[in-house]
Scaffold this motif. Structure first.
Motif, PDB file in Angstrom:
ATOM      1  N   MET A 119       0.830  -1.216   0.000  1.00  0.00           N
ATOM      2  CA  MET A 119       0.000   0.000   0.000  1.00  0.00           C
ATOM      3  C   MET A 119       0.861   1.262   0.000  1.00  0.00           C
ATOM      4  SD  MET A 119      -3.339  -0.675   2.424  1.00  0.00           S
ATOM      5  CE  MET A 119      -2.576  -1.603   3.747  1.00  0.00           C
ATOM      6  N   LEU A 120       1.975   1.229   0.734  1.00  0.00           N
ATOM      7  CA  LEU A 120       2.840   2.408   0.838  1.00  0.00           C
ATOM      8  C   LEU A 120       3.572   2.703  -0.475  1.00  0.00           C
ATOM      9  CD1 LEU A 120       4.376   1.866   4.414  1.00  0.00           C
ATOM     10  CD2 LEU A 120       2.570   3.474   3.726  1.00  0.00           C
ATOM     11  N   ILE A 121       3.930   1.653  -1.220  1.00  0.00           N
ATOM     12  CA  ILE A 121       4.674   1.885  -2.466  1.00  0.00           C
ATOM     13  C   ILE A 121       3.758   2.014  -3.688  1.00  0.00           C
ATOM     14  CG2 ILE A 121       6.643   0.603  -1.552  1.00  0.00           C
ATOM     15  CD1 ILE A 121       5.918  -1.668  -3.484  1.00  0.00           C
ATOM     16  N   ALA A 122       2.434   1.940  -3.484  1.00  0.00           N
ATOM     17  CA  ALA A 122       1.494   2.018  -4.611  1.00  0.00           C
ATOM     18  C   ALA A 122       1.679   3.270  -5.470  1.00  0.00           C
ATOM     19  CB  ALA A 122       0.054   1.922  -4.098  1.00  0.00           C
ATOM     20  N   PRO A 123       1.892   4.468  -4.892  1.00  0.00           N
ATOM     21  CA  PRO A 123       2.075   5.649  -5.740  1.00  0.00           C
ATOM     22  C   PRO A 123       3.262   5.528  -6.690  1.00  0.00           C
ATOM     23  CG  PRO A 123       1.625   6.305  -3.482  1.00  0.00           C
ATOM     24  CD  PRO A 123       1.850   4.823  -3.461  1.00  0.00           C
ATOM     25  N   ILE A 124       4.328   4.864  -6.239  1.00  0.00           N
ATOM     26  CA  ILE A 124       5.489   4.671  -7.111  1.00  0.00           C
ATOM     27  C   ILE A 124       5.104   3.786  -8.289  1.00  0.00           C
ATOM     28  CG2 ILE A 124       7.846   3.757  -7.232  1.00  0.00           C
ATOM     29  CD1 ILE A 124       8.072   4.319  -4.222  1.00  0.00           C
ATOM     30  N   ALA A 125       4.350   2.728  -8.010  1.00  0.00           N
ATOM     31  CA  ALA A 125       3.905   1.820  -9.074  1.00  0.00           C
ATOM     32  C   ALA A 125       3.032   2.561 -10.080  1.00  0.00           C
ATOM     33  CB  ALA A 125       3.140   0.645  -8.472  1.00  0.00           C
ATOM     34  N   GLY A 126       2.188   3.480  -9.596  1.00  0.00           N
ATOM     35  CA  GLY A 126       1.311   4.228 -10.490  1.00  0.00           C
ATOM     36  C   GLY A 126       2.064   5.057 -11.503  1.00  0.00           C
ATOM     37  N   ARG A 127       3.234   5.553 -11.120  1.00  0.00           N
ATOM     38  CA  ARG A 127       4.016   6.407 -12.024  1.00  0.00           C
ATOM     39  C   ARG A 127       4.636   5.618 -13.176  1.00  0.00           C
ATOM     40  NH1 ARG A 127       6.317   8.435  -6.996  1.00  0.00           N
ATOM     41  NH2 ARG A 127       5.119  10.228  -6.278  1.00  0.00           N
ATOM     42  N   LEU A 128       4.596   4.293 -13.090  1.00  0.00           N
ATOM     43  CA  LEU A 128       5.172   3.466 -14.149  1.00  0.00           C
ATOM     44  C   LEU A 128       4.203   3.233 -15.307  1.00  0.00           C
ATOM     45  CD1 LEU A 128       6.945   0.782 -11.911  1.00  0.00           C
ATOM     46  CD2 LEU A 128       7.927   2.852 -12.899  1.00  0.00           C
ATOM     47  N   ARG A 129       3.005   3.820 -15.231  1.00  0.00           N
ATOM     48  CA  ARG A 129       1.986   3.610 -16.266  1.00  0.00           C
ATOM     49  C   ARG A 129       2.491   3.936 -17.668  1.00  0.00           C
ATOM     50  NH1 ARG A 129      -0.321   2.889 -20.121  1.00  0.00           N
ATOM     51  NH2 ARG A 129      -2.504   3.168 -20.675  1.00  0.00           N
ATOM     52  N   ARG A 130       3.315   4.967 -17.801  1.00  0.00           N
ATOM     53  CA  ARG A 130       3.747   5.404 -19.130  1.00  0.00           C
ATOM     54  C   ARG A 130       4.673   4.391 -19.802  1.00  0.00           C
ATOM     55  NH1 ARG A 130       8.622   8.952 -18.774  1.00  0.00           N
ATOM     56  NH2 ARG A 130       9.553   8.649 -16.713  1.00  0.00           N
ATOM     57  N   PHE A 131       5.166   3.413 -19.052  1.00  0.00           N
ATOM     58  CA  PHE A 131       6.036   2.404 -19.642  1.00  0.00           C
ATOM     59  C   PHE A 131       5.253   1.226 -20.220  1.00  0.00           C
ATOM     60  CE2 PHE A 131       8.733   4.358 -16.289  1.00  0.00           C
ATOM     61  CZ  PHE A 131       9.652   4.963 -17.136  1.00  0.00           C
ATOM     62  N   PHE A 132       3.907   1.357 -20.315  1.00  0.00           N
ATOM     63  CA  PHE A 132       3.061   0.270 -20.818  1.00  0.00           C
ATOM     64  C   PHE A 132       2.248   0.723 -22.031  1.00  0.00           C
ATOM     65  CE2 PHE A 132       4.104  -0.993 -16.578  1.00  0.00           C
ATOM     66  CZ  PHE A 132       4.115  -2.377 -16.583  1.00  0.00           C
ATOM     67  N   PRO A 133       2.914   1.044 -23.162  1.00  0.00           N
ATOM     68  CA  PRO A 133       2.188   1.387 -24.389  1.00  0.00           C
ATOM     69  C   PRO A 133       1.596   0.136 -25.032  1.00  0.00           C
ATOM     70  CG  PRO A 133       4.525   1.320 -24.816  1.00  0.00           C
ATOM     71  CD  PRO A 133       4.368   1.113 -23.333  1.00  0.00           C
ATOM     72  N   PRO A 134       0.863   0.277 -26.150  1.00  0.00           N
ATOM     73  CA  PRO A 134       0.206  -0.878 -26.773  1.00  0.00           C
ATOM     74  C   PRO A 134       1.126  -2.040 -27.128  1.00  0.00           C
ATOM     75  CG  PRO A 134      -0.708   1.141 -27.654  1.00  0.00           C
ATOM     76  CD  PRO A 134       0.425   1.546 -26.765  1.00  0.00           C
ATOM     77  N   VAL A 135       2.361  -1.777 -27.552  1.00  0.00           N
ATOM     78  CA  VAL A 135       3.251  -2.879 -27.914  1.00  0.00           C
ATOM     79  C   VAL A 135       3.589  -3.723 -26.686  1.00  0.00           C
ATOM     80  CG1 VAL A 135       5.453  -1.644 -27.603  1.00  0.00           C
ATOM     81  CG2 VAL A 135       5.275  -3.480 -29.296  1.00  0.00           C
ATOM     82  N   VAL A 136       3.575  -3.110 -25.514  1.00  0.00           N
ATOM     83  CA  VAL A 136       3.843  -3.839 -24.269  1.00  0.00           C
ATOM     84  C   VAL A 136       2.602  -4.590 -23.805  1.00  0.00           C
ATOM     85  CG1 VAL A 136       4.401  -3.558 -21.815  1.00  0.00           C
ATOM     86  CG2 VAL A 136       5.700  -2.292 -23.537  1.00  0.00           C
ATOM     87  N   THR A 137       1.465  -3.902 -23.751  1.00  0.00           N
ATOM     88  CA  THR A 137       0.249  -4.563 -23.259  1.00  0.00           C
ATOM     89  C   THR A 137      -0.202  -5.680 -24.185  1.00  0.00           C
ATOM     90  OG1 THR A 137      -1.108  -2.843 -24.331  1.00  0.00           O
ATOM     91  CG2 THR A 137      -0.541  -2.504 -22.029  1.00  0.00           C
ATOM     92  N   GLY A 138       0.027  -5.532 -25.490  1.00  0.00           N
ATOM     93  CA  GLY A 138      -0.319  -6.606 -26.421  1.00  0.00           C
ATOM     94  C   GLY A 138       0.477  -7.872 -26.139  1.00  0.00           C
TER      95      GLY A 138
END
Length: 464
Positions: A119-138
């Motif tokens: 729970m404490l490190i969740a904000p850090i994980a949220g900032r990694l969203r930009r590293f998941f473009p369509p080529v990654v999520t696919g």
């Protein structure tokens, strides 16, 4: 559907919503009962303690699902995600539980502390969203489907450890379920198509039982009523080594969850923001902390239910939330749970092949939208990611001689796909993602020469 309401937020009429929720329950139940059964056996639990552990796991799974689907304040990604115990936790939990002087109380304490830290490190994980473009999520969605398919094949053959594995009768039941699902989708109305998996399971289970493939003994032996209670197995104990062991596993699961949240968002066509990623991770942490109180385990998204969302076409998070509520209720009535568990594995296998194949196809569909013509790096990212991600499936012994601490990462195709695709995309495409949309210019090959259309666009751009 009411205009202006996204399908994810749509509340369906009571009857179809209940039927769809039961369909999700039937699919996720087997995975939910398997983990506590394995752990109870490894820790030497009595039959009564095993039933209590299963009951606690169901209750906590329901709570975790409600947290993710409905949520409150900054907890919950609010997508149609069914939460359950991850198989990746099993080896760590058994290792902790069998330590001298630790036992299940030490497992509970480690999970509770791990949940708080997540729970404490969740904000850090949220900032990694930009590293998941369509080529990654696919790549991630494709890996999810392919990783689950061996489970479906195991069911279709009669289940793990079956001495008569691959019996033609088992395969015939799996094929019957597949054909039923296809017929429901081809000739049924909207509701029938949505419930095709449940219908296929029902037909397959009925035929299997008629041919003597089902065992209803556990249903007769199960008690009618049982109540999950806090600290049923004693007050939790806290020690560094159990905590460190489980926290490493939970960190790996956090990486997996990030990829799942964003991938499921793509599937249901709802943008998942960095804040929502953090909210989802935070909910995982809270669910795990609560689970530690009831002798439960770390909770993440059930990948099996992703295929059901795609195959049924119903994206409402309220359907899955109702399934979570039913899970909480089922925890008090072991006989009902035992009845679900009595569905013969071949019937589950037929449904699993359909659902997990659909997940893999959805990943391939996403990858088909990636720009390969103007960015040769994307092809390289996909090729290397899938080649690495399929190693745990196609050659599971390849990494056995590597250090023990790497096994929690390398045993999962989804985690490998997450790590490899994110790193490759970051190295080759930079933080701008794979540049698939008009707002992110596509990286060019070093020797690329613009054509006439591109020269025209360059001339039209205002000077800075």
């Amino acid at each position: 559907m009411t205009r202006g309401i996204h399908p994810v937020d749509e509340v369906l009429p009571a009857r179809p919503m209940l039927a769809l929720a039961l369909q999700h329950l039937a699919v996720s139940y087997v995975g939910s009962v398997a983990v506590p059964l394995i752990i109870a056996g490894a820790l030497g639990f009595s039959q009564h303690e095993t039933i209590l552990l299963i009951s606690a796991t169901f209750f906590c799974s329901g709570v975790a699902t409600l947290l993710q689907t409905i949520g409150f304040w900054r907890f919950g990604v609010r997508l149609p995600i069914m939460n359950g115990v991850a198989f990746s936790s099993v080896s760590a939990i058994i290792a902790i539980g069998t330590m001298p002087g630790v036992g299940i109380a030490g497992v509970c304490g480690a999970v509770m502390l791990g949940g708080v830290l997540i729970m404490l490190i969740a904000p850090i994980a949220g900032r990694l969203r930009r590293f998941f473009p369509p080529v990654v999520t696919g790549c991630i969605v494709t890996a999810i489907g392919v990783q689950l398919l061996p489970v479906a094949y195991q069911w279709a053959g009669g289940g793990h450890g079956n001495k008569n594995f691959g019996n033609p009768g088992y395969l015939a039941i799996a094929l019957l379920v597949l054909i039923t699902i296809l017929l429901f989708n081809r000739y049924g109305g909207p509701l029938v198509r949505n419930l095709a998996v449940l219908g296929g399971l029902a037909v397959g289970a009925l035929v299997a039982v008629l041919f003597g493939m089902g065992d209803l003994t556990p249903v007769r032996e199960a008690p009618w009523l049982i109540a999950p209670r806090p600290f049923e197995f004693g007050l939790p104990t806290f020690a560094f080594l159990p905590f460190a062991t489980i926290f490493i596993v939970m960190l790996v699961q956090t990486v997996e969850s990030m990829g799942l949240f964003i991938s499921i968002g793509d599937i249901v066509e709802r943008e998942v923001t960095p804040e929502q990623v953090a909210d989802g991770i935070r909910a995982n942490g809270l669910a795990s902390t609560v689970a530690g109180v009831f002798a439960g385990f770390p909770f993440i998204a059930h990948m099996e239910n992703v295929g059901l969302v795609i195959l049924s076409g119903v994206r409402s998070r309220w359907v899955v939330a109702l399934c979570g509520l039913i899970f909480c209720i089922v925890a008090f009535f072991p006989k009902f749970g035992a009845l679900l568990a009595a569905v013969p594995p071949p019937a589950l296998g037929g449904a699993g092949i359909a659902m997990f194949g659909i997940v893999a196809a959805a990943g391939i569909q996403s990858l088909a939208k990636v720009d390969y013509a103007n960015n040769r790096y994307n092809m390289l990212i996909v090729a290397l990611t899938l080649a690495m991600a399929f190693i745990p499936i196609l050659s599971p012994t390849l990494f056995e001689q590597l250090p023990t601490w790497t096994q929690s990462v390398l045993h999962s195709s989804v985690v490998v796909a997450c790590v490899v695709s994110v790193v490759l995309n970051l190295v080759l495409n930079g933080t701008g993602g794979d540049c698939d949309d008009a707002h992110h210019p596509t990286p060019r090959d070093p020797g690329h020469k613009p054509d006439q259309a591109e020269l025209g666009q360059l001339k039209m751009r205002p000077s800075v």
